[in-house]
Design a protein around this motif. Structure first.
Motif, PDB file in Angstrom:
ATOM      1  N   LEU A  23       0.622  41.448  43.029  1.00  0.00           N
ATOM      2  CA  LEU A  23       0.082  40.103  43.127  1.00  0.00           C
ATOM      3  C   LEU A  23      -1.324  40.125  43.703  1.00  0.00           C
ATOM      4  O   LEU A  23      -2.196  39.381  43.280  1.00  0.00           O
ATOM      5  CB  LEU A  23       0.994  39.232  43.996  1.00  0.00           C
ATOM      6  N   ILE A  26      -3.652  41.195  40.999  1.00  0.00           N
ATOM      7  CA  ILE A  26      -3.884  40.212  39.946  1.00  0.00           C
ATOM      8  C   ILE A  26      -5.055  39.330  40.318  1.00  0.00           C
ATOM      9  O   ILE A  26      -5.855  38.946  39.484  1.00  0.00           O
ATOM     10  CB  ILE A  26      -2.611  39.370  39.734  1.00  0.00           C
ATOM     11  N   GLN A  27      -5.121  39.041  41.587  1.00  0.00           N
ATOM     12  CA  GLN A  27      -6.234  38.209  41.989  1.00  0.00           C
ATOM     13  C   GLN A  27      -7.542  38.919  41.769  1.00  0.00           C
ATOM     14  O   GLN A  27      -8.587  38.298  41.712  1.00  0.00           O
ATOM     15  CB  GLN A  27      -6.115  37.845  43.469  1.00  0.00           C
ATOM     16  N   ASN A  29      -8.175  40.919  39.206  1.00  0.00           N
ATOM     17  CA  ASN A  29      -8.365  41.170  37.770  1.00  0.00           C
ATOM     18  C   ASN A  29      -8.575  42.625  37.464  1.00  0.00           C
ATOM     19  O   ASN A  29      -9.371  42.984  36.613  1.00  0.00           O
ATOM     20  CB  ASN A  29      -9.588  40.410  37.239  1.00  0.00           C
TER      21      ASN A  29
ATOM     22  N   ALA B 283       0.850  33.252  43.266  1.00  0.00           N
ATOM     23  CA  ALA B 283       0.267  34.581  43.395  1.00  0.00           C
ATOM     24  C   ALA B 283      -0.398  34.764  44.741  1.00  0.00           C
ATOM     25  O   ALA B 283      -0.494  35.862  45.242  1.00  0.00           O
ATOM     26  CB  ALA B 283      -0.748  34.819  42.276  1.00  0.00           C
ATOM     27  N   GLU B 284      -0.859  33.694  45.326  1.00  0.00           N
ATOM     28  CA  GLU B 284      -1.468  33.835  46.644  1.00  0.00           C
ATOM     29  C   GLU B 284      -0.460  33.650  47.744  1.00  0.00           C
ATOM     30  O   GLU B 284      -0.644  34.151  48.848  1.00  0.00           O
ATOM     31  CB  GLU B 284      -2.561  32.779  46.813  1.00  0.00           C
ATOM     32  N   ILE B 286       2.794  34.415  48.023  1.00  0.00           N
ATOM     33  CA  ILE B 286       3.742  35.469  48.385  1.00  0.00           C
ATOM     34  C   ILE B 286       3.116  36.500  49.320  1.00  0.00           C
ATOM     35  O   ILE B 286       3.710  36.840  50.346  1.00  0.00           O
ATOM     36  CB  ILE B 286       4.340  36.124  47.128  1.00  0.00           C
ATOM     37  N   PRO B 287       1.946  37.022  49.038  1.00  0.00           N
ATOM     38  CA  PRO B 287       1.382  37.964  50.010  1.00  0.00           C
ATOM     39  C   PRO B 287       1.159  37.321  51.372  1.00  0.00           C
ATOM     40  O   PRO B 287       1.380  37.969  52.411  1.00  0.00           O
ATOM     41  CB  PRO B 287       0.059  38.384  49.375  1.00  0.00           C
ATOM     42  N   THR B 290       4.384  37.078  53.137  1.00  0.00           N
ATOM     43  CA  THR B 290       4.823  38.416  53.530  1.00  0.00           C
ATOM     44  C   THR B 290       4.130  38.873  54.796  1.00  0.00           C
ATOM     45  O   THR B 290       4.767  39.426  55.709  1.00  0.00           O
ATOM     46  CB  THR B 290       4.522  39.413  52.397  1.00  0.00           C
ATOM     47  N   ILE B 294       5.935  39.889  58.317  1.00  0.00           N
ATOM     48  CA  ILE B 294       5.743  41.166  59.004  1.00  0.00           C
ATOM     49  C   ILE B 294       5.263  40.920  60.427  1.00  0.00           C
ATOM     50  O   ILE B 294       5.689  41.598  61.379  1.00  0.00           O
ATOM     51  CB  ILE B 294       4.739  42.035  58.227  1.00  0.00           C
ATOM     52  N   ALA B 297       8.203  39.914  62.500  1.00  0.00           N
ATOM     53  CA  ALA B 297       9.059  41.070  62.759  1.00  0.00           C
ATOM     54  C   ALA B 297       8.452  41.950  63.834  1.00  0.00           C
ATOM     55  O   ALA B 297       9.148  42.443  64.732  1.00  0.00           O
ATOM     56  CB  ALA B 297       9.254  41.869  61.465  1.00  0.00           C
ATOM     57  N   GLU B 347      -5.509  33.731  56.660  1.00  0.00           N
ATOM     58  CA  GLU B 347      -5.142  34.991  56.024  1.00  0.00           C
ATOM     59  C   GLU B 347      -5.321  36.174  56.941  1.00  0.00           C
ATOM     60  O   GLU B 347      -4.524  37.102  56.928  1.00  0.00           O
ATOM     61  CB  GLU B 347      -6.006  35.193  54.776  1.00  0.00           C
ATOM     62  N   TYR B 351      -3.459  40.045  60.734  1.00  0.00           N
ATOM     63  CA  TYR B 351      -4.061  41.367  60.919  1.00  0.00           C
ATOM     64  C   TYR B 351      -4.740  41.479  62.269  1.00  0.00           C
ATOM     65  O   TYR B 351      -4.705  42.527  62.922  1.00  0.00           O
ATOM     66  CB  TYR B 351      -5.062  41.641  59.801  1.00  0.00           C
ATOM     67  N   ALA B 413     -17.761  41.236  55.221  1.00  0.00           N
ATOM     68  CA  ALA B 413     -16.466  40.682  55.615  1.00  0.00           C
ATOM     69  C   ALA B 413     -15.815  41.557  56.677  1.00  0.00           C
ATOM     70  O   ALA B 413     -15.251  41.054  57.652  1.00  0.00           O
ATOM     71  CB  ALA B 413     -15.565  40.547  54.403  1.00  0.00           C
ATOM     72  N   PHE B 669      -1.077  34.495  36.698  1.00  0.00           N
ATOM     73  CA  PHE B 669      -1.211  35.686  35.856  1.00  0.00           C
ATOM     74  C   PHE B 669      -2.307  35.579  34.818  1.00  0.00           C
ATOM     75  O   PHE B 669      -2.321  36.346  33.881  1.00  0.00           O
ATOM     76  CB  PHE B 669       0.085  36.015  35.102  1.00  0.00           C
ATOM     77  N   SER B 671      -6.077  36.024  33.466  1.00  0.00           N
ATOM     78  CA  SER B 671      -7.098  36.985  33.848  1.00  0.00           C
ATOM     79  C   SER B 671      -8.447  36.344  34.002  1.00  0.00           C
ATOM     80  O   SER B 671      -9.382  36.969  34.436  1.00  0.00           O
ATOM     81  CB  SER B 671      -7.185  38.084  32.788  1.00  0.00           C
ATOM     82  N   HIS B 673     -10.557  33.101  35.581  1.00  0.00           N
ATOM     83  CA  HIS B 673     -10.564  31.866  36.349  1.00  0.00           C
ATOM     84  C   HIS B 673     -11.316  30.820  35.577  1.00  0.00           C
ATOM     85  O   HIS B 673     -12.366  31.093  35.037  1.00  0.00           O
ATOM     86  CB  HIS B 673     -11.272  32.072  37.672  1.00  0.00           C
TER      87      HIS B 673
END
Lengths: 183, 740
Positions: A23, A26-27, A29, B283-284, B286-287, B290, B294, B297, B347, B351, B413, B669, B671, B673
């Motif tokens: 995933l 995918i972002q 590409n 798509a954004e 789920i990570p 996650t 973590i 946890a 995001e 970290y 960054a 999904f 390819s 934007h």
């Protein structure tokens, strides 16, 4: 025996990581999947998870073979930290724009080595990680040449610099998890 | 290596003293750290909320052409062209900003006359716009060719079917409420009800239908019964598909010719392109989820290792609070020094927490609880701190070194991340030393108190089992306690204080001094005082006016009213207040009635707390003529500049989503934007002055019965009766007016 449980856990972990990594990519590409997105996702996930299970089981085996029990930071908290750093490396490689590929490969290599040094200072770990990175890159290139995957932009160098580092740090992480489970 | 040894000694000593300090004054230190955290978080208030607001980019109107759809063609670096500014926009928005007023205003007009006739002009204006055509050498170009053609509304919006345009040009105006039909408008007895019939009853944060059709936020439109300035504003919103500068400039000049705005200062230089950030897709998500899992946890596994303390959860919470506040402080400090965070905070937060880590906290706790139990709390903390001092400093130096290496990778960054991490580490160290140490000392003290309370009653019967249990608990201690249970190594003074737990002592203190009751009484007195002083309901002035009406003192009894300057010199019989109906007989009323009505008027105006329009009242009446009301002046100011900015963020996306055109779309999904944005062209100002004749003609017959004359309250019903009657009828009339 514990082996079955461990391999199941490692399999699940590997599946999850494969999903997350895909995933993230995918972002970016990076790879363009052919039409059946889900099926290719599934197949790549399968390959990654089996790889993860194998690696996770391999680490403790090598430890017992070499006879040096791994004593550095054997606790679940540091395993979690390791996982988080690994996901962070992936995230960074997916989202950041690097000026050129040399910078990217250097940064990623430095980060992977830092990961190894912070969480696993064993030579066996280092050796195994490098081996995995090498083998996995070869396999992936082989698959690409045979047309299973394609790259959107013909940016082979980018892929080549990024893939080994990810496999290395992934190997170290999964090895950590495997060791902790075997304990 | 004596240098290292000396350094170790010094650091140990410093930590020792610091530990003594923290354990001695827990509450002040906690307050101090709280203040520091708040002070460092204060710059955070300036930051916009992270996330999904729209992004803008302006280009000048002159020589504007839409950018090419090829993303690769970025000619050089044209300023700071954002990467979504690619290709033609979804639509161009042209707003025609109309401000209308009835001038001169008649005093006997109803409240509803303020907006009825200005709204009636919208139909004509829409017709003019629709029929506008540009005739030039290449033929006739009409609006239909440039405007955005919309098809059906979404299936779920049936009730808006006859309010929003379908199968035609996207042209929105208040006239849509009456299907652009003048006759329906004229037959509508209650305009406000029609306009508000589709408003949601509860709080609505996205675009309401009224906002969509009026093009302005509700409070700027002036369509309500309390419009003091009597200026009604609305817009005609036009959606265009292509940018044709000649057509648009011809439209602009035609409208300006027909309805000139003489003192208009609206700038017409820039087109603003607005891009709405993509909604978060799977798509954004789920990570992100996650990483947070973590993180939790990690926190769980770390805090699981805390033991031998009174309250594990309390310490775990303190540890988490330490790390969180250190991160907040780091962001605040960085903002204070000018760094604007470009990374998405949500995001990278997990970290950062992982990099800073909860290890130090655990190390501290472990070392403190492993000191001998028979020491005083202060000494335990101090010894624990000094034992671990060297390793803590070493760890911190190592981490700082690693992060500084990361800083030199020269990726912006990563550099920003490393900067946050460094400042976070330093502030985390600071908070650990002050805040967490103090919390730990409080916890240890509570544990000792609990122990003591358990031991004290049992002391009387001297159970032999006590030493066994104590030795079980502190089995790791190399220094074992002596076998006799009654050697209490506490000073007598602290023994006296330790008789009651601290909670009970605080509660008894409050009860003894009756602190709570006194505080409440004081608070109530202060509140009443403030009420009387500020006098929001005008009660004071009403009472004084009541009193002075019945006094024979006359005008001198009237208190000076704070009326806006120069309007109403008290006691001038010649000045005719606009309250009076236009009846020349009343001009020759005697002084007392005028004065009373004036004072009643004053109290009314105070009660309604709307004073500023009285300035309009007597202007232009110097010669005492009745019919000529006020000359209202339509002014264009800085607040009218780009009035669409005052609409809600969801206004344009929801308008386009009604027609199934998405402005912020991301496909899973995919390819490529698809960056979509809209371009808002500078508004065309139109000023309408309506004369009173027109207002009278447009008035609906039912309205005259229902509404009372504007601001005349009950003066029409006044008779020259008794003064109390007048006062009460004035009040009654006022109540009638405010029913609406």
């Amino acid at each position: 025996q514990h082996l079955v449980q461990r391999s199941v856990v490692l399999f699940v972990v590997g599946a999850f990581m494969a999903l997350v990594l895909n995933l993230l990519q995918i972002q970016r590409n990076v790879t363009l999947f052919p039409d059946e997105v889900i099926s290719t996702l599934f197949s790549s996930a399968c390959s990654l998870t089996s790889l993860a299970a194998v690696v996770g089981l391999l680490y403790p085996c090598i430890d017992s073979h070499l006879g040096e029990p791994h004593k550095f930071k054997r606790e679940w908290a540091s395993v979690m930290r390791c996982i988080a750093v690994f996901v962070g490396i992936n995230h960074a490689s997916a989202k950041l724009d690097f000026a050129n590929n040399v910078q990217l490969s250097l940064t990623l290599a430095a980060l992977s080595l830092g990961l190894w040094w912070t969480f696993d200072r064993s030579r066996s770990g280092l050796g195994l990680g490098i081996t995995i990175a090498f083998v996995a890159t070869l396999i992936t290139q082989f698959l690409v040449y045979n047309g299973v995957y394609q790259y959107t932009s013909p940016d082979f160098l980018y892929i080549r610099s990024w893939l080994p580092c990810i496999f290395f740090s992934g190997g170290v992480t999964v090895g950590n998890i495997g060791r902790q489970l075997a304990m | 290596m004596t240098l290292t040894e000396k350094l170790r000694e010094r650091i140990s000593r410093a930590f020792y003293n610091h530990g003594l300090l923290c354990a001695s004054y827990p509450i002040p230190i906690i307050l101090f750290t709280g203040l520091c955290i708040l002070a460092c978080c204060y710059p955070l208030l300036k930051l916009p909320l992270p996330g999904t607001g729209p992004v803008e980019y302006s280009t000048p109107v002159k020589d504007y052409s839409p950018p090419s759809p090829d993303a690769g063609l970025q000619q050089g670096d044209l300023g700071e062209r954002p990467d979504w500014y690619v290709g033609a926009p979804v639509a161009y928005i042209q707003q025609i900003f109309v401000k209308a007023t009835v001038s001169p205003w008649q005093k006997n007009f109803l409240a509803v006359d303020v907006f009825r006739s200005p709204l009636s002009r919208v139909f004509q204006l829409v017709e003019e716009i629709r029929n506008h055509a540009l005739r030039d050498s290449s033929g006739v170009k009409s609006l239909e060719e440039v405007c955005l053609q919309v098809t059906d509304l979404l299936p779920g919006l049936k009730k808006l079917r006859n309010l929003l345009p379908e199968h035609g040009c996207l042209l929105l105006s208040p006239g849509n409420f009456w299907q652009n039909d003048r006759e329906r408008f004229n037959a509508d007895p209650d305009i406000i009800k029609t306009i508000h019939q589709h408003e949601p009853k509860t709080l609505q944060t996205s675009a309401t239908l009224k906002d969509l059709l009026f093009g302005l936020p509700g409070k700027y439109s002036g369509v309500n019964l309390y419009n003091r300035k009597r200026v009604v504003s609305y817009t005609v919103t036009l959606g265009l598909q292509r940018y044709d500068s000649r057509f648009l400039s011809s439209l602009r000049s035609r409208l300006k010719l027909l309805h000139p705005s003489p003192n208009c200062t609206l700038r017409e230089e820039n087109i603003v392109h607005v891009h709405f950030k993509e909604e978060i897709g799977i798509a954004e998500l789920i990570p992100l989820v996650t990483t947070y899992i973590i993180l939790f946890a990690y926190i769980y596994f770390s805090t699981r290792k805390i033991d031998m303390v009174k309250s594990k959860w309390g310490l775990a919470l303190a540890a988490v609070v330490t790390v969180l506040s250190s991160l907040l402080m780091s962001v605040g400090l960085c903002t204070l020094f000018g760094l604007t965070p470009t990374l998405n905070g949500g995001e990278i937060f997990p970290y950062l927490v992982v990099v800073i880590g909860l290890e130090n906290v655990l190390v501290l706790t472990k070392s403190v609880v492993s000191t001998p139990v028979d020491l005083e709390v202060k000494l335990r903390i101090a010894q624990g701190l000094s034992n671990e001092s060297w390793s803590i400093m070493k760890n911190m130096a190592t981490e700082l070194g690693i992060i500084l290496i990361g800083y030199f990778t020269l990726v912006p960054a990563i550099q920003e991340f490393c900067l946050f991490a460094v400042v976070g580490l330093v502030s985390d160290f600071f908070l650990q030393m002050f805040f967490f140490t103090t919390v730990l000392s409080i916890d240890i003290r509570r544990m000792e108190l609990a122990d003591l309370n358990k031991r004290l009653p049992a002391e009387a019967c001297m159970p032999p089992a006590k030493p066994v249990s104590r030795s079980q608990r502190y089995e790791r201690q190399p220094a074992m306690r002596p076998a006799t249970p009654h050697t209490i190594t506490l000073q007598p003074s602290s023994f006296r204080n330790l008789r009651l737990p601290k909670r009970l002592r605080v509660i008894y203190f409050f009860a003894r001094t009756r602190l709570a009751q006194r505080l409440i009484m004081a608070g109530t007195v202060i509140w009443i005082g403030i009420l009387v002083y500020t006098d929001p309901a005008g009660l004071r002035t009403y009472l004084t006016s009541q009193v002075t009406e019945q006094s024979p003192l006359g005008e001198a009894g009237l208190p000076p009213m704070p009326v806006p300057g120069g309007v109403l010199p008290a006691g001038d019989p010649k000045i005719d207040l606009s309250v009076f109906p236009s009846d020349p007989i009343q001009l020759s009323e005697n002084q007392t009635q005028q004065r009373e009505q004036k004072s009643g008027l004053e109290s009314l105006s105070r009660l309604e707390t709307n004073q500023h329009t009285w300035a309009h009242g007597p202007e232009g009446k110097g010669n005492g003529q009745m019919e000529l009301g006020t000359e209202a002046e339509v002014t264009w100011g800085a607040e009218d500049e780009e009035i669409w900015r005052k609409l809600s963020f969801r206004h344009w996306p929801s308008l386009f989503s009604y027609y199934n055109i998405t402005l912020a779309k991301r496909q899973l999904f995919s390819s490529s934007h698809s960056f979509r944005y809209i371009s808002i062209l500078p508004a065309i100002p139109v000023t309408l002055y309506l004369n009173p004749q027109e207002a009278l003609e447009v008035r609906h017959p039912q309205e005259a019965n229902r509404y009372h004359p504007f601001l005349s309250s009950s003066s029409g019903k006044l008779d020259a009766g008794a003064q109390p009657d007048r006062a009460s009828s004035k009040l009654q009339g006022h109540q009638d007016v405010t029913l609406y």
